[in-house]
Design an enzyme around this catalytic site. Structure first.
Site, PDB file in Angstrom:
ATOM      1  N   ASP A  36      13.886  15.666  13.046  1.00 38.28           N
ATOM      2  CA  ASP A  36      13.272  14.568  12.319  1.00 38.28           C
ATOM      3  C   ASP A  36      11.835  14.293  12.723  1.00 38.28           C
ATOM      4  OD1 ASP A  36      13.726  13.545  14.785  1.00 38.28           O
ATOM      5  OD2 ASP A  36      15.223  12.083  14.158  1.00 38.28           O
ATOM      6  N   LYS A  58      11.048  10.933   8.245  1.00 38.69           N
ATOM      7  CA  LYS A  58      10.269  10.293   7.175  1.00 38.69           C
ATOM      8  C   LYS A  58       9.393  11.328   6.501  1.00 38.69           C
ATOM      9  CE  LYS A  58       9.679   5.652   8.904  1.00 38.69           C
ATOM     10  NZ  LYS A  58       9.268   5.348  10.250  1.00 38.69           N
ATOM     11  N   MET A 173       6.836   3.457  21.754  1.00 38.89           N
ATOM     12  CA  MET A 173       6.925   2.762  20.460  1.00 38.89           C
ATOM     13  C   MET A 173       6.316   1.359  20.521  1.00 38.89           C
ATOM     14  SD  MET A 173      10.811   3.841  19.401  1.00 38.89           S
ATOM     15  CE  MET A 173      11.525   3.514  20.999  1.00 38.89           C
TER      16      MET A 173
HETATM   17  N1  SAH Z   1      12.905  10.910  22.965  1.00 42.28           N
HETATM   18  C1  SAH Z   1      11.470  10.804  22.986  1.00 42.28           C
HETATM   19  C2  SAH Z   1      10.973   9.419  22.621  1.00 42.28           C
HETATM   20  C3  SAH Z   1      11.340   8.992  21.226  1.00 42.28           C
HETATM   21  S1  SAH Z   1      10.680   7.439  20.824  1.00 42.28           S
HETATM   22  C4  SAH Z   1      10.962  11.225  24.364  1.00 42.28           C
HETATM   23  O1  SAH Z   1      11.763  11.378  25.285  1.00 42.28           O
HETATM   24  O2  SAH Z   1       9.767  11.411  24.518  1.00 42.28           O
HETATM   25  C5  SAH Z   1       9.165   7.883  20.035  1.00 42.28           C
HETATM   26  C6  SAH Z   1       7.986   7.423  20.880  1.00 42.28           C
HETATM   27  O3  SAH Z   1       7.741   8.356  21.910  1.00 42.28           O
HETATM   28  C7  SAH Z   1       6.672   7.339  20.131  1.00 42.28           C
HETATM   29  O4  SAH Z   1       6.565   6.104  19.460  1.00 42.28           O
HETATM   30  C8  SAH Z   1       5.683   7.424  21.263  1.00 42.28           C
HETATM   31  O5  SAH Z   1       5.591   6.187  21.922  1.00 42.28           O
HETATM   32  C9  SAH Z   1       6.365   8.383  22.205  1.00 42.28           C
HETATM   33  N2  SAH Z   1       5.919   9.785  22.082  1.00 42.28           N
HETATM   34  C10 SAH Z   1       6.685  10.848  21.765  1.00 42.28           C
HETATM   35  N3  SAH Z   1       5.958  11.987  21.830  1.00 42.28           N
HETATM   36  C11 SAH Z   1       4.721  11.627  22.210  1.00 42.28           C
HETATM   37  C12 SAH Z   1       3.510  12.350  22.479  1.00 42.28           C
HETATM   38  N4  SAH Z   1       3.448  13.683  22.355  1.00 42.28           N
HETATM   39  N5  SAH Z   1       2.424  11.653  22.854  1.00 42.28           N
HETATM   40  C13 SAH Z   1       2.472  10.305  22.997  1.00 42.28           C
HETATM   41  N6  SAH Z   1       3.577   9.575  22.749  1.00 42.28           N
HETATM   42  C14 SAH Z   1       4.686  10.228  22.374  1.00 42.28           C
END
Ligand code: SAH
Length: 510
Positions: A36, A58, A173
């Site tokens: 996703d 989305k 987030m």
């Molecule tokens: N499971 C994911 C997080 C999902 S929530 C993890 O472990 O990283 C989604 C949030 O993760 C985004 O809103 C942002 O805050 C952060 N995020 C994910 N990838 C990112 C990246 N490459 N750079 C900065 N923020 C990131």
């Protein structure tokens, strides 16, 4: 009906090199892949051609698939006996609703496995020059979601507690609520001068990082370049960023390079460029392949012992020559006592892989110079020229008057690509490419004609051409492309050196 298996797989923050070996193996063996978030093109390339790949995120004008439906989809796919990979950004259990999916699978009696990933709060921050702990500055770190409204009675996060917490706070987030989160932290006693960093697309070639203070984050009138989705890091360790930053300092950081050679050749330069920080796009303008009518080639291969010299004018020529030789059941002894010549270093390297040392290799990678180097040796001799089915005839023209017999044989086809994929057209039209490599006259001509069909945005001077040799530069100019740099050594390495030297000069001059 056999029950399949669901793998909840962490894809890491972006850079495909951060994916675990378990994750790669599961993707390569998957029957169905459900994803996703934005997944790197390279990771998607691991999905087997016959697997189902289902995007549930989305899309412009569409909502993402509701969680209930995703859960049902995972169960249904597995219950039909399939190996299902549920790809999630970062780590599947860190704010990704991975645990909810695992619960649903457990409830439905579907077996699952979890393959952890590098979470953004570790991986994206490390690429942004941010350490989450440090013996002198932060002895603890917390990951927290900034999704809920901090003023709502339903808010699941105890922000006043975070105001007292002395370690590093990493907010996922949190971009939409960032102002209010910062205000609540200050209202509850956190120092307004606490440093903060915002990180967007951490570990991707277009990563953006911005730093400031908690007070600035609390100021709703302050504009930030970094946009959601992004991470917010709050803590003293942010101050070390000037020393710890490394990714944005790579020689080709933020540069996008379009490789226009045939796919297999381009792939060989990809990781070198990526390790220098570049984003690499592969958009072949020509392709090579085995020759359709092999009668001439097979005849020559059957009589190799009758030639005094065998001459190769490209690494592809070497590869297709031996592919066919072995296919015919022959082996290296068929080359016999013939002397061998290669047009340049890449071709002689290709010969070395078959255990053959070229007797003649001009340093200059030009047909004219290869002819000059061969002329003293071929008087009265018989010569085989192994080459593509198109190209210049300099060698034939120059050697024929001297040699007893020159035979030119087409070993592989070299033809124009009919078109580019739409994604490539799009990045060119949006002026997002810094360098286009031009590694032969045919490639230059084909690039020019494919590019002429596009409707690029106003020319900003961002798009530059890097040519491999004077001959290629000349063909490029005739096709209307002016090379910004030209290789000194007429090889791919020489061409990359020319790009690096240009970028170094540019960064030194500010
Ligand atoms: N499971 C994911 C997080 C999902 S929530 C993890 O472990 O990283 C989604 C949030 O993760 C985004 O809103 C942002 O805050 C952060 N995020 C994910 N990838 C990112 C990246 N490459 N750079 C900065 N923020 C990131």
């Amino acid at each position: 009906m056999p029950v399949g298996l669901v793998y909840l797989v962490g894809a890491g923050p972006g850079d495909p090199g951060l994916v675990t070996r378990h994750a790669e193996a599961a993707i390569r063996a998957a029957d169905t892949v459900v994803y996703d978030h934005l997944v790197h093109r390279k990771i998607l390339e691991w999905i087997p051609a016959n697997a189902r790949s289902i995007y549930v995120g989305k899309r412009r004008g569409h909502q993402e698939m509701p969680q209930q439906e995703i859960n049902r989809l995972l169960c249904d796919e597995a219950l039909q006996g399939r190996a299902v990979v549920r790809l999630k950004g970062g780590d599947p259990y860190v704010f990704g609703r991975g645990a909810e999916e695992a619960e649903a699978l457990a409830e439905a009696g579907v077996p699952f496995r979890v393959i952890p990933g590098v979470t953004a709060g570790i991986g994206a921050l490390a690429y942004a020059g941010l350490a989450v702990t440090h013996r002198d500055h932060a002895s603890a770190v917390t990951f927290v979601t900034g999704h809920d409204d901090p003023d709502s009675p339903d808010c699941r996060v105890d922000w006043p507690w975070f105001a007292r917490f002395s370690g590093t706070v990493v907010v996922y987030m949190g971009m939409t609520r960032r102002t209010r989160i910062a205000q609540v932290l200050i209202e509850n006693g956190k120092s307004p001068s606490t440093p903060v960093a915002l990180v967007e697309r951490g570990s991707w070639p277009d990563q953006k990082v911005e730093t400031g203070t908690l007070k600035e984050l609390a100021d709703s009138s302050r504009a930030w370049r970094v946009k959601a989705p992004a991470l917010i890091m709050i803590g003293e360790v942010v101050r070390l960023r000037p020393q710890l930053d490394w990714f944005s300092r790579l020689p080709l950081a933020g540069r996008c390079i379009l490789l226009t050679r045939p796919e297999d050749d381009a792939r060989r330069s990809e990781s070198v460029l990526e390790n220098l920080g570049a984003e690499v796009l592969i958009a072949p303008t020509i392709r090579v392949g085995p020759i359709a009518d092999r009668s001439g080639l097979d005849d020559a291969l059957g009589h190799l012992a009758s030639y005094d010299w065998i001459v190769w004018t490209s690494a592809n020529g070497v590869r297709f020559f031996f592919d066919r030789l072995f296919e015919l059941g022959l082996d290296l002894r068929a080359v016999g006592h013939a002397k061998i010549a290669a047009i340049g270093p890449a071709t002689s390297e290709a010969l070395k892989r078959y255990g053959l040392n070229a007797d003649v290799v001009p340093a200059t990678f030009r047909s004219e110079d290869l002819a000059d180097a061969l002329l003293p040796h071929v008087s009265g001799k018989s010569v085989l020229l192994a080459r593509a089915d198109r190209g210049r005839t300099v060698l034939l023209d120059r050697l024929e008057p001297v040699a007893s017999d020159v035979r030119q044989v087409a070993v592989y086809t070299n033809e124009d690509m009919p078109e580019w994929p739409v994604e490539i057209e799009k990045v060119l039209e949006e002026d997002r490419v810094d360098w286009v490599t031009l590694t032969s006259s045919a490639i230059s001509r084909r690039f020019a004609s494919l590019y002429a069909k596009l409707r690029p945005a106003e020319k900003s001077g961002r798009l530059k051409f890097a040519s491999i040799s004077p001959i290629t530069s000349q063909a490029a100019r005739e096709a209307g492309l002016e090379p910004t740099v030209e290789a000194n050594q007429f090889t791919m390495e020489g061409l990359l050196d020319a790009i690096l030297a240009y970028e170094r000069r540019r960064s030194e001059s500010g």
